[in-house]
Design a protein around this motif. Structure first.
Motif, short mmCIF file in Angstrom:
data_model
loop_
_atom_site.label_atom_id
_atom_site.label_comp_id
_atom_site.label_asym_id
_atom_site.label_seq_id
_atom_site.Cartn_x
_atom_site.Cartn_y
_atom_site.Cartn_z
N ALA A 259 0.83 -1.21 0.00
CA ALA A 259 0.00 0.00 0.00
C ALA A 259 0.86 1.26 0.00
N PRO A 260 0.34 2.36 -0.55
CA PRO A 260 1.08 3.62 -0.53
C PRO A 260 1.56 3.98 0.87
N GLY A 261 2.85 4.27 0.98
CA GLY A 261 3.43 4.63 2.26
C GLY A 261 3.97 3.46 3.05
N GLU A 262 3.64 2.23 2.64
CA GLU A 262 4.17 1.06 3.33
C GLU A 262 5.42 0.56 2.62
N HIS A 263 6.21 -0.24 3.36
CA HIS A 263 7.49 -0.71 2.83
C HIS A 263 7.41 -2.18 2.44
N VAL B 247 18.40 -2.74 -7.21
CA VAL B 247 17.76 -2.97 -5.92
C VAL B 247 16.24 -2.94 -6.11
N TYR B 248 15.60 -4.06 -5.79
CA TYR B 248 14.15 -4.19 -5.92
C TYR B 248 13.54 -4.48 -4.56
N GLY B 249 12.28 -4.14 -4.43
CA GLY B 249 11.53 -4.53 -3.25
C GLY B 249 10.73 -5.78 -3.53
N LEU B 250 10.64 -6.62 -2.50
CA LEU B 250 9.78 -7.80 -2.58
C LEU B 250 8.79 -7.73 -1.42
N PRO B 251 7.50 -7.97 -1.71
CA PRO B 251 6.98 -8.65 -2.90
C PRO B 251 6.55 -7.76 -4.06
N SER B 252 6.72 -6.45 -3.97
CA SER B 252 6.12 -5.57 -4.98
C SER B 252 6.80 -5.67 -6.34
N GLY B 253 8.12 -6.00 -6.35
CA GLY B 253 8.87 -5.98 -7.61
C GLY B 253 9.22 -4.58 -8.07
N ARG B 254 9.10 -3.58 -7.17
CA ARG B 254 9.42 -2.19 -7.54
C ARG B 254 10.93 -1.99 -7.56
#
Length: 652
Positions: free
Chosen positions: A44-48, A65-72
């Motif tokens: 969600a917006p604002g969450e990590h 560098v990507y975030g998981l699980p978002s894949g951003r």
């Protein structure tokens, strides 16, 4: 073979599509649609995100560098290749980082990141990654997400079985892919056999500051050393390397390097070799290699040319190195969290070979040898074999582990990830990848303590998965949920370059250590200007040095006169901001380098050599405030023979 591969991938893709259609027709009672896959990857917006994933850029030479699980995608960290966004390899401070014995080399092929460990668990201090083409190992400091050290590896070529760390980050290894003459010399290529050597380098890591040093190199027989992983637990003190081309062929390797029924996994007792070296063993050999270090206080890199390296002949350390026969042309070499099982994935074998560390020690103790290769004992296959994972798939490559006794292996030809039980060797699940999967990553999967929630598959081919972009489409990663008995595909996300391997870690281990600013009081850069009172412009012959500051929304000085055609103008720019995430950029017309992107409290330098008379603007290239557009200045350039003196406006 290409037609066969494509045919297999087409069948798998069609089957998956048919299965999806059937699920839809049944009200989505099974599969990803039934379990709201989108909800599982939604942040969600604002969450990590829960995890950081550090994914190699392959031929980009960088680390993403990507975030998981978002894949951003959060950041591309420049490592071996110039990067205009961050001025890496363009500004005067970082150019030395790309120095080698071959000169300035602003590119490499980055393959295998690995995160530092303490007691076999990821500690989040550093990521190490290899340069495959011009052999190098780089260290990325995760407090700033910047490359702070690069060391060149002599006597090596195709630095592939790298960069993997021991359980307490005592060493980072750098194993050569291509054997070469050592020392390098002019010799006929067809005299390869028996004359070329494969160097396995062990780089010590200072526990206080992470500084690397080549402690010793093993000059192994002239095979190709492919991948490696450390022992852990009871096998701590050992390192394992796959080999292929034990035939020592030098031409048409796709045929001539596939003749032997078995190649080897080299088991190296680095503790024993370490003792040998500390006792005065080994030989110092002349070498020429660069050691490049970025200083966090001066914000400047230095490059030092080293002139020798300590080499060790394996036969001089009896009982330190053994060969484990492994079918056939093994690629992956993976060690389970307990350290008992060593998995060898033979590219040309449908089965996975799993060796036992305990059986290996027993075979060594009882001298259950099956000959030797260049003085290194070959252990009997049956006496070190723990088990075989049969009917796994086609083209096995790499294996990672979760915390529940499961292993996951990629199969390149059949384009799938296969889950199997460690110990029983039973296949319990398989899921298709799209397509031609290479490496995979489970966060913490290369440690004693895998996090075991997600699996990331890195695929070589992605046709039909994304919008078309001409002849080349994006590289791809796919995210699987591995918390249940069956794996579940959750997400496709594009990646930078060609991803080879990745390292994943819980975000909480890193994010609280992330640095926010560089304190101005700690800035020891030679040309730092930490106060507007110190702004100045100085001439030394044809060199001009501009000591400039920047803060929202002004350059100081903002007007400079007295510059002449033929001058070499150094802009030393200090960002006076002491607020998080307020970098400033700067560039000027005619600059044949990139912009500068200067972090709060940092100093960077670029060189401008004006070739035309005129008045030339410079401006902030990184949006910083509502008055960003007004953040600009001018430089007046006069003819070379002009007698106009230097002057500048302090913006008062």
């Amino acid at each position: 073979m290409k037609k066969l591969n494509y045919f297999i991938m087409t069948i798998i893709g069609f089957t998956a599509l048919l299965s999806s259609c059937n699920n839809q027709g049944k009200g989505a009672s099974s599969g990803a649609l039934a379990s709201s896959a989108a909800e599982k990857v939604y942040v969600a917006p604002g969450e990590h995100d829960e995890f950081y994933a550090f994914i190699s850029g392959g031929f980009s030479g960088q680390l993403s560098v990507y975030g998981l699980p978002s894949g951003r995608l959060f950041k591309v960290i420049p490592v071996f290749s110039q990067d205009a966004e961050k001025a890496w390899g363009y500004n005067e401070e970082t150019k030395p980082m790309l120095n080698t014995s071959h000169g300035f080399v602003p590119w490499d092929d980055a393959h295998h990141p690995d995160i530092s460990q303490t007691n076999g668990e990821l500690d989040g201090r550093y990521v190490f990654i290899n340069g495959n083409n011009t052999p190098r190992i780089a260290k990325v400091d995760l407090s700033v997400f910047e490359t702070t050290e690069i060391i060149e590896i002599p006597n090596s070529a195709g630095n592939h079985s790298s960069a993997f760390v021991t359980e307490n980050t005592e060493y980072v290894v750098a194993g050569t892919r291509f054997s070469v003459p050592v020392p390098q010399r002019d010799m006929p290529i067809n005299e390869y056999k028996g004359n070329f050597k494969g160097a396995l380098s062990f780089l010590s890591v200072n526990p206080d500051d992470g500084r690397m040093n080549i402690e010793f190199q093993l000059l192994m027989p002239g095979f190709d050393y492919d991948l490696s992983h450390p022992g852990r637990g009871n096998s701590h003190g050992w390192f394992f390397f796959t080999t292929y081309n034990t035939e020592e062929a030098n031409s048409l390797l796709e045929v001539n390097a596939s003749q032997n029924d078995k190649d080897f996994i080299a088991a190296v007792n680095w503790k024993k070799i370490e003792e040998y070296v500390k006792g005065g063993g080994g030989t110092k050999m002349p070498a020429n290699y660069a050691h490049n270090v970025y200083d966090d206080n001066t914000h400047t890199a230095t490059s030092t040319m080293k002139k020798e390296v300590l080499v060790v002949n394996p036969v001089d350390v009896p009982g330190a190195i053994f060969y484990l026969p492994t079918p056939k042309s093994p690629h992956g070499c993976d060690v389970d969290p307990t350290g008992e099982y060593i998995v060898g994935a033979g590219k040309l074998s449908a089965d996975l070979t799993v060796h036992s560390f305990t059986k290996m020690l027993n075979a060594i103790e009882n001298k259950k040898f099956d000959g030797e290769a260049y003085g290194i004992p070959i252990l009997k296959f049956e006496d070190v074999l723990a088990g075989t994972v049969s009917s796994g798939g086609l083209g096995p490559l790499h294996t990672e582990f979760d915390a529940a006794g499961n292993a996951y292996t990629t199969f390149f030809i059949s384009s799938e990830v296969v889950k199997w039980k460690v110990g029983s060797w039973e296949v319990v699940d398989r899921q298709p990848c799209f397509y031609s999967v290479g490496h995979l990553m489970v966060p913490g999967g290369n440690s004693r303590k895998p996090f075991g929630k997600y699996l990331v598959a890195m695929n070589k081919i992605t046709k039909d998965r994304y919008l078309p972009t001409g002849p080349e489409v994006t590289q791809s990663a796919q995210l699987y949920d591995i918390t249940g008995e069956k794996m579940e595909l959750l997400l496709d996300f594009p990646t930078i370059g060609e991803p080879h391997y990745a390292a994943g870690i819980a975000a909480d281990i890193i994010k609280e250590r992330s640095r926010k600013i560089f304190n101005l009081t700690d800035n020891k850069h030679k040309y730092a200007t930490t106060s507007d009172a110190d702004v100045k412009v100085e001439r030394n012959g044809k060199e001009v040095h501009v000591y400039m500051t920047t803060i929202r929304s002004h350059f100081n000085p903002d007007n400079i006169e007295g510059i002449k055609v033929g001058d070499k103008v150094y802009f030393h720019v200090t960002n006076l901001e002491q607020d998080y995430d307020v970098p400033h950029g700067v560039s000027i017309i005619g600059a044949n380098t990139s912009e500068l992107l200067i972090m709060p409290g940092q100093t960077e330098t670029f060189v401008w050599e004006p070739k035309q008379v005129g008045v030339w603007p410079f401006y902030c290239t990184d949006f910083c405030s509502a008055l960003h557009q007004e953040m600009q200045g001018y430089v007046r350039v006069s003819p070379e023979n002009s007698n106009i003196g230097l002057s500048w406006s302090l913006g008062e």
